[in-house]
Design an enzyme around this catalytic site. Sequence first.
Site, mmCIF file in Angstrom:
data_model
loop_
_atom_site.group_PDB
_atom_site.id
_atom_site.type_symbol
_atom_site.label_atom_id
_atom_site.label_comp_id
_atom_site.label_asym_id
_atom_site.label_seq_id
_atom_site.Cartn_x
_atom_site.Cartn_y
_atom_site.Cartn_z
ATOM 1 N N HIS A 153 30.457 4.839 -57.508
ATOM 2 C CA HIS A 153 30.018 5.315 -58.836
ATOM 3 C C HIS A 153 29.560 4.116 -59.688
ATOM 4 O O HIS A 153 30.196 3.748 -60.686
ATOM 5 C CB HIS A 153 31.217 6.019 -59.473
ATOM 6 C CG HIS A 153 30.966 6.801 -60.711
ATOM 7 N ND1 HIS A 153 30.288 6.303 -61.791
ATOM 8 C CD2 HIS A 153 31.332 8.057 -61.038
ATOM 9 C CE1 HIS A 153 30.258 7.226 -62.743
ATOM 10 N NE2 HIS A 153 30.883 8.302 -62.305
ATOM 11 N N GLU A 197 24.553 6.303 -58.444
ATOM 12 C CA GLU A 197 25.719 6.401 -57.566
ATOM 13 C C GLU A 197 25.305 6.778 -56.143
ATOM 14 O O GLU A 197 24.653 7.804 -55.938
ATOM 15 C CB GLU A 197 26.681 7.447 -58.131
ATOM 16 C CG GLU A 197 27.028 7.192 -59.585
ATOM 17 C CD GLU A 197 27.804 8.354 -60.211
ATOM 18 O OE1 GLU A 197 28.590 8.994 -59.495
ATOM 19 O OE2 GLU A 197 27.610 8.615 -61.409
HETATM 20 C C1 BG6 Z 1 29.465 11.272 -63.113
HETATM 21 C C2 BG6 Z 1 29.532 12.756 -63.170
HETATM 22 O O1 BG6 Z 1 29.359 10.848 -61.793
HETATM 23 O O2 BG6 Z 1 30.652 10.735 -63.677
HETATM 24 C C3 BG6 Z 1 29.670 13.175 -64.621
HETATM 25 O O3 BG6 Z 1 28.373 13.317 -62.574
HETATM 26 C C4 BG6 Z 1 30.908 12.536 -65.223
HETATM 27 O O4 BG6 Z 1 29.748 14.590 -64.698
HETATM 28 C C5 BG6 Z 1 30.820 11.033 -65.043
HETATM 29 O O5 BG6 Z 1 30.980 12.866 -66.595
HETATM 30 C C6 BG6 Z 1 32.027 10.280 -65.555
HETATM 31 O O6 BG6 Z 1 33.189 10.791 -64.991
HETATM 32 P P1 BG6 Z 1 34.611 10.273 -65.459
HETATM 33 O O7 BG6 Z 1 35.618 11.113 -64.741
HETATM 34 O O8 BG6 Z 1 34.698 8.834 -65.039
HETATM 35 O O9 BG6 Z 1 34.652 10.442 -66.949
#
Ligand code: BG6
Length: 303
Positions: free
Chosen positions: A170, A274
């Site tokens: 991510h 990602e």
């Molecule tokens: C992204 C998702 O990968 O991560 C989003 O597609 C999400 O929907 C974002 O809001 C952040 O996620 P988190 O759990 O780290 O707040």
Amino acid sequence: MQAVDTLNRQFAIPGAVSFQRGKGDLTFVELRSAGSVVNITTHGAHVTSWQPPEGEEVLFVSDESAFEPGSPIRGGVPVCFPWFGQNTTTPNAPQHGFARIHEWNVESVSIDGTGRVVVTFLLTADKSARQWWPYDFELRHTVTVDAALTLALETRNTGGEAFTFSEALHTYLRVSDVRNVSVTGLEDAEYISKTDNFSRKRAGREPLRVEAEIDRCYINTRSAISLDDPGFGRRLTVEKSGSDSTVVWNPWTRKAAATADFGDEEWPFMLCIETANAFTDAVAVAPGETHAMGASISVEQTG
Ligand code: BG6
């Protein structure tokens, strides 16, 4: 948890690999190779910083991020596994899986034949993982550093029954202003738009520009992605393998303000690209089998 002294005794390489306690008392490993400096926490096997040989830091980390056991780090490269986003069968299970909030073990450290520094982290099922996911697995995250940053996630099914999982590296890319960057490599690809009730759409022929909140999972796409950032005078390229999905995310104003560990004014300075296998690209692995997914990020100065 492996103690810093023990890690240094077992794995340190003078000038290339060292372990220390850092922010939030987490354990960090610092890797140096070919002019790059990379920091990774054993919490989540999470790359928090990459200073490439030339130019600016590549990864964004929020000033509001938690650095504490049990919480995700907002920025860098969270490892999402074994599900992506919300767990559809167990809504109170941690978003994006448990890998990013678990302590990982350092399994090995080496310098390969071409002088790249390589560290492998290992996560296996323990009691707290099993409360959410009943399978036996080995998840290895290997970080390889030279002038580029190369990440590899290897999932091995060590149990007696097949399982299906989703995953993502991510990556929060640091940008000068998200409104002024363009992304190529996703033209014509089909995507699932989370901001439009998970509807399926198809991208246009032009490079992607971000002009509002974006939360898309591009599916069935293996192409390399390039992000042109004239403000920083650089192009970042993400080449991937074993990955059929690419997620693009920026929270924009409203969602940034609603997210506790994200500064209200920080959204212009990041874009997540990602490397993933998610939604219809989830992966099934039979007992004894391994699936590998990788991403290699390189930096080119353009101005
Ligand atoms: C992204 C998702 O990968 O991560 C989003 O597609 C999400 O929907 C974002 O809001 C952040 O996620 P988190 O759990 O780290 O707040």
